[in-house]
Design a protein around this motif. Sequence first.
Motif, mmCIF file in Angstrom:
data_model
loop_
_atom_site.group_PDB
_atom_site.id
_atom_site.type_symbol
_atom_site.label_atom_id
_atom_site.label_comp_id
_atom_site.label_asym_id
_atom_site.label_seq_id
_atom_site.Cartn_x
_atom_site.Cartn_y
_atom_site.Cartn_z
ATOM 1 N N LEU A 129 -4.785 40.020 10.821
ATOM 2 C CA LEU A 129 -3.652 39.227 11.313
ATOM 3 C C LEU A 129 -3.581 39.332 12.834
ATOM 4 O O LEU A 129 -3.901 40.378 13.412
ATOM 5 C CB LEU A 129 -2.355 39.735 10.693
ATOM 6 C CG LEU A 129 -2.251 39.637 9.159
ATOM 7 C CD1 LEU A 129 -0.931 40.235 8.684
ATOM 8 C CD2 LEU A 129 -2.388 38.200 8.694
ATOM 9 N N PRO A 130 -3.141 38.280 13.500
ATOM 10 C CA PRO A 130 -2.983 38.356 14.957
ATOM 11 C C PRO A 130 -1.876 39.342 15.333
ATOM 12 O O PRO A 130 -0.980 39.606 14.531
ATOM 13 C CB PRO A 130 -2.627 36.922 15.349
ATOM 14 C CG PRO A 130 -2.064 36.315 14.109
ATOM 15 C CD PRO A 130 -2.785 36.961 12.962
ATOM 16 N N PRO A 131 -1.934 39.917 16.533
ATOM 17 C CA PRO A 131 -0.932 40.918 16.924
ATOM 18 C C PRO A 131 0.495 40.415 16.846
ATOM 19 O O PRO A 131 1.417 41.183 16.534
ATOM 20 C CB PRO A 131 -1.332 41.264 18.366
ATOM 21 C CG PRO A 131 -2.773 40.905 18.468
ATOM 22 C CD PRO A 131 -2.960 39.713 17.579
ATOM 23 N N LEU A 134 0.303 47.852 4.055
ATOM 24 C CA LEU A 134 -0.756 48.369 4.909
ATOM 25 C C LEU A 134 -1.294 47.229 5.759
ATOM 26 O O LEU A 134 -1.186 46.056 5.387
ATOM 27 C CB LEU A 134 -1.888 48.978 4.065
ATOM 28 C CG LEU A 134 -1.507 50.115 3.106
ATOM 29 C CD1 LEU A 134 -2.710 50.496 2.252
ATOM 30 C CD2 LEU A 134 -0.999 51.322 3.875
ATOM 31 N N ARG A 135 -1.919 47.582 6.888
ATOM 32 C CA ARG A 135 -2.445 46.549 7.786
ATOM 33 C C ARG A 135 -3.754 47.043 8.383
ATOM 34 O O ARG A 135 -3.837 48.183 8.857
ATOM 35 C CB ARG A 135 -1.443 46.251 8.891
ATOM 36 C CG ARG A 135 -1.887 45.167 9.877
ATOM 37 C CD ARG A 135 -0.738 44.768 10.770
ATOM 38 N NE ARG A 135 -1.089 43.658 11.651
ATOM 39 C CZ ARG A 135 -0.204 42.876 12.264
ATOM 40 N NH1 ARG A 135 1.104 43.118 12.090
ATOM 41 N NH2 ARG A 135 -0.602 41.888 13.044
ATOM 42 N N ILE A 136 -4.795 46.207 8.353
ATOM 43 C CA ILE A 136 -6.074 46.565 8.963
ATOM 44 C C ILE A 136 -6.548 45.401 9.818
ATOM 45 O O ILE A 136 -6.218 44.232 9.563
ATOM 46 C CB ILE A 136 -7.147 46.916 7.904
ATOM 47 C CG1 ILE A 136 -7.530 45.694 7.071
ATOM 48 C CG2 ILE A 136 -6.675 48.033 7.009
ATOM 49 C CD1 ILE A 136 -8.729 45.935 6.190
ATOM 50 N N ALA A 187 -4.265 29.730 9.099
ATOM 51 C CA ALA A 187 -5.031 28.938 10.060
ATOM 52 C C ALA A 187 -6.419 29.516 10.305
ATOM 53 O O ALA A 187 -7.247 28.853 10.937
ATOM 54 C CB ALA A 187 -4.262 28.843 11.383
ATOM 55 N N SER A 188 -6.695 30.727 9.847
ATOM 56 C CA SER A 188 -8.004 31.339 10.050
ATOM 57 C C SER A 188 -9.055 30.670 9.178
ATOM 58 O O SER A 188 -8.741 30.019 8.173
ATOM 59 C CB SER A 188 -7.946 32.836 9.747
ATOM 60 O OG SER A 188 -7.010 33.494 10.583
#
Length: 460
Positions: free
Chosen positions: A346-348, A365-367, A396-397
């Motif tokens: 994910l973008p910041p 959780l986030r990676i 959008a990715s």
Amino acid sequence: MNPVALPASFQDAVITEAVKLVEESGPLADAQAMRQAMSLGTDAPGRIVERARILGQRLGLQAEVARGRAWAPWVLLGLVALIVLAGLTLAGNVLGGGQRQINVVVALASLLGLHLFTLLLWLAGLALPLGTFPASFGWLWLSLTARVAGGRHGQAPVLLRATTRLLARARLLPWALGFVSHAIWTLSFTVVLAALLFALAFRSYTLNWETTILDPAFFVRSVQLLGQAPAWLGFPVPDAQAVLSPLAAASGQRAWALWLTGCIVVYGLLPRLAFALLSAAVWALRRKALQPDLSEPGFQRLLARFETLAPRQIVDADPGAMPHGAPAHLWAGDTTDTALAIGFELPPEQPWPPAGLDIGTAQALRIDGSAGQRRELLDALARMRPRRVRIGCRAASTPDRGTERFLREVMALCGECRLWLLGDPVDAAARLRWQAWLADAGLQELGPIDTTEAVLHGAA
């Protein structure tokens, strides 16, 4: 039984089966072992063996096997010494001590009774499921070796169970334990015969029979019947006069002595020697079947996990590509009641977790997609075994090979997995692009979903 030749040795087969037995009480932290086994480039069954070797080193299984191999000859030598001593004692009792008289009926019953009983049990065990033959010398040797090598608190009980399970599956358990038992009995009869012949050759004995209620004709018929097989090898059979005479002449005593010796050879020594050779031949023929059964659920789950770790060459649309296999999942019984929401690349500026997600019922959780963070996440999933996972991706990715591989790795470590598209709102064209990519990658079951309500309803 899976036909693939799995282990390179019997020790590999035992270690692999022992690790499976250990994991029946709970999964092991094996993420590092899986990656090391995967890096070897062998086939999937070979990776299972390598994984077991790595975990076995951590559990001390190889060291326990090495101690068992070192102690096994000494334990067997101790058993042989006891049997030789018992054989000499039995021969002394048969020879009557200082009385110089031998009752042939008592002598035969003493020398052949227990032998015939245990031999019949072993023969019955070839056709009937009599377990592990706890009354045999083979089982006694195996158990004592495990006890001496591992003590009460080592891994010897697990290795013993793994060994007997492999032998039973290959239909080698009665033959393997029987070989040891027959070999010990053969040695015992050899010692008894040597002591008996030495005493009969250089000392004078009187051989007779005694009875209170039996007809003397019964002994005549019994001696002739039992003497038929020894007679084929040249042993004499006492005639009726020698049997009925309470004090036979010297020639009659010689016939009695050789008849007794022939009965011990034919009904004791030769059967045990023949069955020992037969057991060794059966072992040589069937030892290739000493393999863990890859059709069992535990090994099937490992094969599925290795499949997800394999490098893939398909991601982007390719009209000539072969269809994908069904993604792997953990069985419902292998998962815990845990739900995870994972933010992937994910973008910041993208908040995580979203404000509408109830963290009280789902862990977030986030990676960022780096190799280090992926390994840490996969190790955590291997330990947690969550029942439901939602993976949040930016709508959008553009999905790529790394995205597909990550999704498959997560799916293999959870019970249910769905893709959560994030955007405000999610563009319809982006959603269609993700759906087409999922279909091309064979991951249609991932969704996608694009609302917090759907996430809460399906995952948390």
